[in-house]
Scaffold this motif. Structure first.
Motif, mmCIF file in Angstrom:
data_model
loop_
_atom_site.group_PDB
_atom_site.id
_atom_site.type_symbol
_atom_site.label_atom_id
_atom_site.label_comp_id
_atom_site.label_asym_id
_atom_site.label_seq_id
_atom_site.Cartn_x
_atom_site.Cartn_y
_atom_site.Cartn_z
ATOM 1 N N TYR A 214 0.852 -1.185 0.000
ATOM 2 C CA TYR A 214 0.000 0.000 0.000
ATOM 3 C C TYR A 214 0.885 1.231 0.000
ATOM 4 C CZ TYR A 214 -4.145 -2.783 0.811
ATOM 5 O OH TYR A 214 -5.164 -3.672 0.660
ATOM 6 N N ASP A 215 0.643 2.123 -0.951
ATOM 7 C CA ASP A 215 1.375 3.380 -0.983
ATOM 8 C C ASP A 215 0.834 4.346 0.060
ATOM 9 O OD1 ASP A 215 2.854 2.526 -3.302
ATOM 10 O OD2 ASP A 215 1.040 2.903 -4.451
ATOM 11 N N ARG A 216 -0.488 4.318 0.209
ATOM 12 C CA ARG A 216 -1.096 5.280 1.138
ATOM 13 C C ARG A 216 -2.520 4.867 1.453
ATOM 14 N NH1 ARG A 216 -3.512 10.824 0.757
ATOM 15 N NH2 ARG A 216 -3.600 10.596 -1.507
ATOM 16 N N LEU A 217 -2.867 4.937 2.711
ATOM 17 C CA LEU A 217 -4.262 4.880 3.120
ATOM 18 C C LEU A 217 -4.808 6.291 2.938
ATOM 19 C CD1 LEU A 217 -6.731 3.556 4.416
ATOM 20 C CD2 LEU A 217 -5.686 3.982 6.654
ATOM 21 N N VAL A 218 -5.642 6.495 1.916
ATOM 22 C CA VAL A 218 -6.050 7.845 1.516
ATOM 23 C C VAL A 218 -7.020 8.453 2.510
ATOM 24 C CG1 VAL A 218 -7.192 9.186 -0.306
ATOM 25 C CG2 VAL A 218 -5.663 7.281 -0.910
ATOM 26 N N ALA A 219 -8.054 7.702 2.877
ATOM 27 C CA ALA A 219 -9.084 8.220 3.778
ATOM 28 C C ALA A 219 -9.954 7.054 4.228
ATOM 29 C CB ALA A 219 -9.946 9.275 3.086
ATOM 30 N N PHE A 220 -10.693 7.274 5.305
ATOM 31 C CA PHE A 220 -11.682 6.275 5.699
ATOM 32 C C PHE A 220 -12.826 6.967 6.424
ATOM 33 C CE2 PHE A 220 -8.859 6.431 9.370
ATOM 34 C CZ PHE A 220 -9.730 6.413 10.453
ATOM 35 N N ALA A 418 -14.367 9.612 -3.660
ATOM 36 C CA ALA A 418 -14.076 8.180 -3.648
ATOM 37 C C ALA A 418 -14.854 7.464 -2.548
ATOM 38 C CB ALA A 418 -12.575 7.956 -3.467
ATOM 39 N N LEU A 419 -14.980 8.084 -1.373
ATOM 40 C CA LEU A 419 -15.737 7.460 -0.291
ATOM 41 C C LEU A 419 -17.222 7.386 -0.621
ATOM 42 C CD1 LEU A 419 -14.011 9.157 2.786
ATOM 43 C CD2 LEU A 419 -13.944 6.717 2.237
ATOM 44 N N ASP A 420 -17.759 8.453 -1.224
ATOM 45 C CA ASP A 420 -19.185 8.466 -1.564
ATOM 46 C C ASP A 420 -19.542 7.394 -2.581
ATOM 47 O OD1 ASP A 420 -19.636 10.581 0.146
ATOM 48 O OD2 ASP A 420 -19.400 12.109 -1.414
ATOM 49 N N ALA A 421 -18.586 7.011 -3.405
ATOM 50 C CA ALA A 421 -18.844 6.011 -4.449
ATOM 51 C C ALA A 421 -18.910 4.588 -3.900
ATOM 52 C CB ALA A 421 -17.763 6.092 -5.531
ATOM 53 N N ILE A 422 -18.530 4.391 -2.640
ATOM 54 C CA ILE A 422 -18.556 3.059 -2.032
ATOM 55 C C ILE A 422 -19.935 2.818 -1.436
ATOM 56 C CG2 ILE A 422 -17.477 1.518 -0.358
ATOM 57 C CD1 ILE A 422 -15.052 3.386 -0.372
ATOM 58 N N ALA A 423 -20.599 1.774 -1.880
ATOM 59 C CA ALA A 423 -21.918 1.452 -1.350
ATOM 60 C C ALA A 423 -21.797 0.954 0.087
ATOM 61 C CB ALA A 423 -22.580 0.387 -2.216
ATOM 62 N N LEU A 424 -22.658 1.446 0.955
ATOM 63 C CA LEU A 424 -22.662 0.972 2.334
ATOM 64 C C LEU A 424 -23.153 -0.476 2.377
ATOM 65 C CD1 LEU A 424 -24.085 4.054 4.264
ATOM 66 C CD2 LEU A 424 -21.844 3.013 4.595
ATOM 67 N N PRO A 425 -22.529 -1.317 3.167
ATOM 68 C CA PRO A 425 -22.967 -2.714 3.243
ATOM 69 C C PRO A 425 -24.287 -2.829 3.995
ATOM 70 C CG PRO A 425 -21.242 -2.299 4.846
ATOM 71 C CD PRO A 425 -21.367 -1.049 4.021
#
Length: 467
Positions: A214-220, A418-425
């Motif tokens: 991993y180059d970078r953990l961008v955000a969470f 990028a976070l908004d594009a991830i569907a919540l489980p």
């Protein structure tokens, strides 16, 4: 594929061909032990010695390396992957990663090219023959592999603990350390319990079509439960070349308002630690059933969990210490001394007099000595007197100055998209967060500020007599 439909980080890209030999391919060999390390300031020879390689074996590696790259040419950023026999610590293969895709490999030649093994002597001959066969010489070569980059975006739900959730989501386990660093830096996240939800964006490097790092953990984004309020945290990296026109924000982890907690010199000894018994001068001993001080803090974890130094220092003891089992003691600046008890085994190369860095591996969780279950007992002394280890955590906070907020806003907007594009489980509401006593704590500050009910009735796995 992961539970969220994302491909596993360790899986090859679809168009990847079979990769060449890598040392990690030997990890399933029961006769070999795989060790990873960074060269650092100590140099390659000292790094190998710290990994448990004997001087004769280091000389054997150096002879092979001389044909392609001197052993003294290693840089501090070079990564080492060593495969050595568990019995005798003989080097079978060594990989020096100079840069992603740029390797120097040292290994024994293939069996087909090795000289035939000497015939087994008869019993009578064995009595007079004592000469051991000469060691197989290693061969070295440079290897260049194609490199590509890929962004991973995954949602996960914590069913038991965060470590398992990361792996179950198809992410490589190496993401745990930066994720732990990020969580550890924020006192507002509290304990990560069962039912917590994460959305994670990370940039990764692939070598020869397979995950490398991993180059970078961008955000969470973190939600304590399916209905909990989300908290987003953003990683601002150091700029390669700062611009004079627009000063970039200082590197670190920030919330949406541009605030960053400041970390102290001390770190936790485990990734995602779970406090099971606290410092208590009037503790009832669970085995001896008498009032006996509990001069430290216990962390519950399975046998074999890596244990790290809480700060830089010098090892003063490594060995069996009786009731505390396999024990490591480290002397730190300022009159501090930390102890790590009940270890199942020690890190390779660890010995009295060896300098260790913060978060360097010192051993593995076990249940040696007077113990009723696997756990780590961490003790801390200040000028010879025991103190509560959890009081070492001193948090602060700083906010980005106005001149840096525009640059931060641009980076945050990219991460938000990028976070908004991830569907919540989809999560069953019944499987909410566990009770506080069962929720693993993610930082010492969170542990220290938890209520008494969050750590009571867990002394049964503690066994530490006063030292």
């Amino acid at each position: 594929a992961s539970a969220t439909g994302m491909p596993s980080a360790a899986a090859p890209l679809e168009d990847a061909s079979a990769p060449p030999f890598r040392v990690m391919q030997l990890e399933r060999d029961p006769e070999l032990e795989i060790t990873r390390a960074r060269v650092g300031r100590r140099g390659c020879e000292a790094a190998l010695a710290a990994m448990g390689v004997e001087p004769t074996e280091i000389a054997r590696v150096a002879r092979a390396l001389a044909t392609v790259r001197k052993i003294t040419a290693c840089r501090g950023t070079d990564q080492l992957v060593l495969a050595a026999t568990r019995e005798g610590s003989k080097v079978r293969a060594l990989e020096i990663e100079i840069a992603p895709g740029e390797l120097v490999q040292v290994r024994e030649p293939e069996a087909a090219s090795r000289p035939p093994a000497p015939a087994t002597p008869s019993p009578s001959a064995a009595a007079t023959t004592t000469t051991a066969p000469p060691p197989i010489e290693l061969v070295a070569e440079r290897v260049s592999l194609p490199v590509s980059h890929r962004r991973q975006a995954v949602a996960l739900v914590v069913q038991t603990d965060l470590s398992a959730a990361v792996v179950d989501a198809g992410l490589d386990a190496s993401l745990l350390e930066p994720l732990d660093d990020a969580i550890d830096s924020r006192s507002d996240l509290g304990g990560v319990g069962r039912g917590a939800i994460f959305r994670i964006v990370a940039d990764a490097t692939y070598v020869a079509g397979r995950f490398d790092r991993y180059d970078r953990l961008v955000a969470f984004e973190y939600r304590p439960s399916v209905e909990g309020k989300p908290i987003r945290v953003y990683n601002i990296p150091d700029p390669p070349r700062p611009s004079a026109e627009e000063k970039p924000p200082s590197a670190g982890w920030y919330d949406a308002s541009g605030r960053q907690p400041m970390r102290s010199r001390w770190r936790m000894p485990l990734l995602f630690p779970r406090v099971t018994s606290r410092f208590n001068p009037r503790r009832m001993h669970p085995i001896l059933h008498t009032i006996m001080p509990h001069n430290g803090c216990d962390f519950g974890a399975p046998t074999g969990t890596p244990v790290y130094a809480i700060g830089p220092g010098v090892v003063t003891f490594r060995g069996d210490s009786g009731a505390t089992g396999n024990f490591v003691s480290i002397r730190h600046d300022g009159g501090f001394e930390s102890g790590y008890a009940h270890l199942s085994r020690f890190a390779p190369g660890l010995a009295p007099g060896v300098h260790v860095e913060s978060r360097q591996l010192v051993g593995y969780v076990g249940s040696t000595g007077r113990s009723t279950g696997p756990h780590l007992h961490l003790s801390v002394k200040l000028n010879g007197q025991f103190i509560d280890p959890l009081t070492l955590r001193l948090d602060g906070r700083k906010t980005l100055p106005p001149k840096q907020r525009d640059a931060f806003g641009k980076q945050r907007a990219d991460a938000d998209a990028a976070l908004d594009a991830i569907a919540l489980p989809k999560v069953d509401k019944v499987a909410g967060p566990a009770s506080p006593s069962a929720a693993p704590s993610t930082s010492a500050s969170a542990s220290a500020s938890a209520s008494a009910s969050a750590s009571t009735d867990l002394d049964e796995i503690d066994d530490e007599p006063p030292r």
